[in-house]
Design a protein around this motif. Structure first.
Motif, mmCIF file in Angstrom:
data_model
loop_
_atom_site.group_PDB
_atom_site.id
_atom_site.type_symbol
_atom_site.label_atom_id
_atom_site.label_comp_id
_atom_site.label_asym_id
_atom_site.label_seq_id
_atom_site.Cartn_x
_atom_site.Cartn_y
_atom_site.Cartn_z
ATOM 1 N N SER A 1 -7.460 -5.466 15.555
ATOM 2 C CA SER A 1 -8.009 -6.440 14.598
ATOM 3 C C SER A 1 -9.487 -6.168 14.334
ATOM 4 O O SER A 1 -9.942 -6.250 13.184
ATOM 5 C CB SER A 1 -7.831 -7.861 15.138
ATOM 6 N N TRP B 1 -9.875 -3.020 12.030
ATOM 7 C CA TRP B 1 -9.569 -3.284 10.624
ATOM 8 C C TRP B 1 -10.647 -4.150 9.982
ATOM 9 O O TRP B 1 -10.961 -3.997 8.796
ATOM 10 C CB TRP B 1 -8.203 -3.961 10.486
ATOM 11 N N GLU B 2 -11.228 -5.038 10.754
ATOM 12 C CA GLU B 2 -12.312 -5.861 10.212
ATOM 13 C C GLU B 2 -13.521 -4.993 9.860
ATOM 14 O O GLU B 2 -14.178 -5.208 8.830
ATOM 15 C CB GLU B 2 -12.714 -6.933 11.230
ATOM 16 N N LYS C 1 -4.472 -5.332 20.997
ATOM 17 C CA LYS C 1 -4.305 -6.080 19.745
ATOM 18 C C LYS C 1 -5.659 -6.557 19.212
ATOM 19 O O LYS C 1 -5.920 -6.507 18.006
ATOM 20 C CB LYS C 1 -3.377 -7.267 19.978
ATOM 21 N N GLU C 2 -6.519 -6.997 20.110
ATOM 22 C CA GLU C 2 -7.856 -7.417 19.690
ATOM 23 C C GLU C 2 -8.650 -6.234 19.143
ATOM 24 O O GLU C 2 -9.401 -6.370 18.170
ATOM 25 C CB GLU C 2 -8.602 -8.045 20.874
ATOM 26 N N GLU D 1 -3.147 0.873 16.500
ATOM 27 C CA GLU D 1 -2.107 -0.055 16.069
ATOM 28 C C GLU D 1 -0.725 0.463 16.457
ATOM 29 O O GLU D 1 0.118 -0.282 16.981
ATOM 30 C CB GLU D 1 -2.198 -0.238 14.557
ATOM 31 N N LYS E 1 -2.170 -4.562 7.858
ATOM 32 C CA LYS E 1 -2.738 -5.204 9.038
ATOM 33 C C LYS E 1 -1.738 -5.221 10.171
ATOM 34 O O LYS E 1 -0.530 -5.055 10.002
ATOM 35 C CB LYS E 1 -3.181 -6.641 8.727
ATOM 36 N N PHE E 2 -2.266 -5.486 11.348
ATOM 37 C CA PHE E 2 -1.411 -5.486 12.536
ATOM 38 C C PHE E 2 -0.446 -6.660 12.530
ATOM 39 O O PHE E 2 -0.822 -7.800 12.257
ATOM 40 C CB PHE E 2 -2.312 -5.579 13.785
ATOM 41 N N GLU F 1 1.976 -8.722 14.771
ATOM 42 C CA GLU F 1 2.268 -8.980 16.187
ATOM 43 C C GLU F 1 3.754 -9.032 16.451
ATOM 44 O O GLU F 1 4.204 -8.942 17.588
ATOM 45 C CB GLU F 1 1.607 -10.299 16.632
#
Length: 505
Positions: free
Chosen positions: A478, A481-482, A474-475, A451, A499-500, A502
């Protein structure tokens, strides 16, 4: 019959795998009255030696750089294809250079002279140059998968590894050739047991597993993933090389979460510092020696997976994965154990001497464990009483925790002399596979580092070298974190509001 195909990729994985297969060889019995404790047919297939004698070969694909195979090195399909192409297109003279054959290893020379089979405790360890130097099993030619040596200069280059697999598969017909033959030699193929180095074979194995899943969607995959030495919690983002290694590790974790049923990340030996105080109570090993550290890892891997091979066992890869991942969101587990277990054992030893190679910290709080599978080796009645008393302290009960008790771990002559005292012929030890919320702590380290990388332009060079775009990172953030969210408890409160974003620069 539920055969397993084994995959090893990378130097450390093959050092570990060589110890693993030497242990399998030690289970062979040569007297009709002696019953082996394992079902050899699950891991070995019948074949013919160069002398046309019947023999057993591991159901294995071993990937490594061509120069790392030592005396096992051979001309592979890619070399043959290249030579054939030159013969067709080049009309001029061709000068072919042949490399001097690699001398026989010191260990194999000792075996031939029967010197290594003696019980002399003063016998020193042989000089080990390659992982093949101490192998006690014969490998079929299809098992030897030598990839181009250029891989070393592309460490942590995710997209290069993927392209390398594409070219290698195209030139050698890997999936339709060697791998297909291994599957066809199975009566009832259950899945893969894998070990691989993320730093050098991360992208390569991602493409391999993707190709595998295209056809074998329902087959099970159990993976031991050997992480790089870069620590996401103690690395400066300006360190371009370690940044690449951490992102590469993170990409591997994301890939394995999607493609494997259960994965056990293993810390690089350079990150075992927190375990050395415990390990040193029974072992004296060189942490910079692949031969030594892989022996420690292999003893735990082999013991933890022994129920897959034990005669009469009902375990398979799917049941282990289902047991440990009963929550359906805990696909990353932890590997740990005690090597060796002192005699006699006491209840406290099963906590105090336990080393967790996935987290690097003691595993003292069994109240925060989702599921656990224990395997003990060589414990006597009194030891088992203490072990049962230790198990009773846990909040887990069957079926969330169960144990398998087996004979002592055999120590072949190929095993290094890393013991404080005389090398034993068999080893008392324990090994455990478990899932726990503490896994989220390790995963959060990768998520936060990646991140941070996505938020700063200082890392653009490292990302470009890996063939990654900003959106790819970025993907990845995400996705990480998921995965963390799936572990709840420890991870749930810590990731809230983290969380990220953007919009950050």
């Amino acid at each position: 019959m539920r055969e397993i195909i084994y995959i090893q990729a990378g130097s450390f994985a093959n050092y570990t795998g060589t110890h693993f297969w030497n242990t399998q060889e030690s289970y062979f019995t040569y007297d009709d009255e002696d019953e082996p404790i394992v079902n050899h047919d699950l891991s070995f297939e019948e074949g013919r030696s160069r002398q046309n004698q019947p023999t057993l070969y591991p159901r294995l694909l071993a990937f490594d750089q061509k120069s790392h195979f030592g005396t096992l090195g051979k001309t592979n399909g890619a070399d043959i294809a290249t030579n054939a192409s030159l013969d067709k297109t080049w009309r001029g003279p061709v000068a072919r250079e042949t490399q001097e054959p690699i001398p026989q290893s010191e260990y194999h020379a000792r075996l031939e002279s029967n010197e290594e089979e003696s019980d002399d405790p003063a016998q020193s360890d042989p000089n080990i140059r390659y992982w093949s130097d101490y192998s006690r099993v014969f490998l079929d030619q299809k098992s030897i998968q030598a990839v181009p040596d250029s891989l070393e200069s592309t460490e942590a280059a995710w997209s290069v590894g993927q392209e390398l697999f594409r070219r290698y598969d195209e030139e050698t017909e890997l999936m339709e050739g060697a791998f297909r033959l291994l599957v066809e030699n199975c009566n009832n193929f259950q899945g893969l047991q894998m070990m691989h180095d993320t730093a050098t074979f991360g992208g390569f194995l991602h493409s391999f597993l993707t190709s595998f899943r295209d056809e074998f969607l329902k087959a099970s995959v159990l993976n031991f993933s050997f992480l790089s030495g870069a620590d996401p919690n103690h690395t400066d983002i300006d360190n371009s090389f370690d940044t690449k290694r951490i992102i590469n590790d993170a990409l591997c974790l994301q890939s394995l979460h999607q493609l494997s049923d259960i994965t056990f990340p293993i810390l690089h030996p350079s990150r075992w510092s927190t375990l050395e105080g415990t390990l040193s109570q029974g072992l004296t090993y060189d942490k910079n020696s692949l031969y030594h550290t892989s022996a420690v890892v292999s003893s735990l891997v082999e013991t933890a997976t022994l129920p897959l091979r034990l005669k009469g066992s009902q375990e398979d890869i799917a049941t282990i994965a289902d047991h440990l991942n009963w929550r359906k969101c805990s696909r990353f587990g932890q590997l740990g154990g005690i090597v060796p277990l002192p005699n006699p054992a006491t209840k406290s030893m099963f906590t105090d001497l336990h080393c967790n190679l996935s987290t690097g910290v003691p595993n003292t709080d069994d109240h925060a464990v989702f599921a656990r599978q224990n395997v003990t080796r060589g414990l006597l009645h009194g030891d088992l009483t203490e072990f049962d008393a230790w198990c009773d302290q846990s909040s887990l009960r069957e079926p969330l925790m169960y144990s398998t008790h087996a004979p002592a771990y055999p120590v072949p002559t190929s095993f290094p002399s890393i013991f404080l005292h005389t090398k034993p012929r068999a080893l008392r030890m324990t090994s455990s596979l478990l899932t726990a919320p503490s896994t989220s702590t390790q995963l959060m380290g990768y998520a936060r580092f990646v991140e941070q990388t996505a938020r700063t332009r200082r890392s653009d060079g490292a990302l470009m070298n890996m063939g990654l775009e900003s959106d790819d990172v970025k993907e990845l953030v995400s996705a990480l974190w998921e995965i963390v969210d799936g572990y709840g408890l420890e991870g749930e409160d810590l990731v809230a509001g983290d969380k990220f974003d953007e919009g950050d620069d």
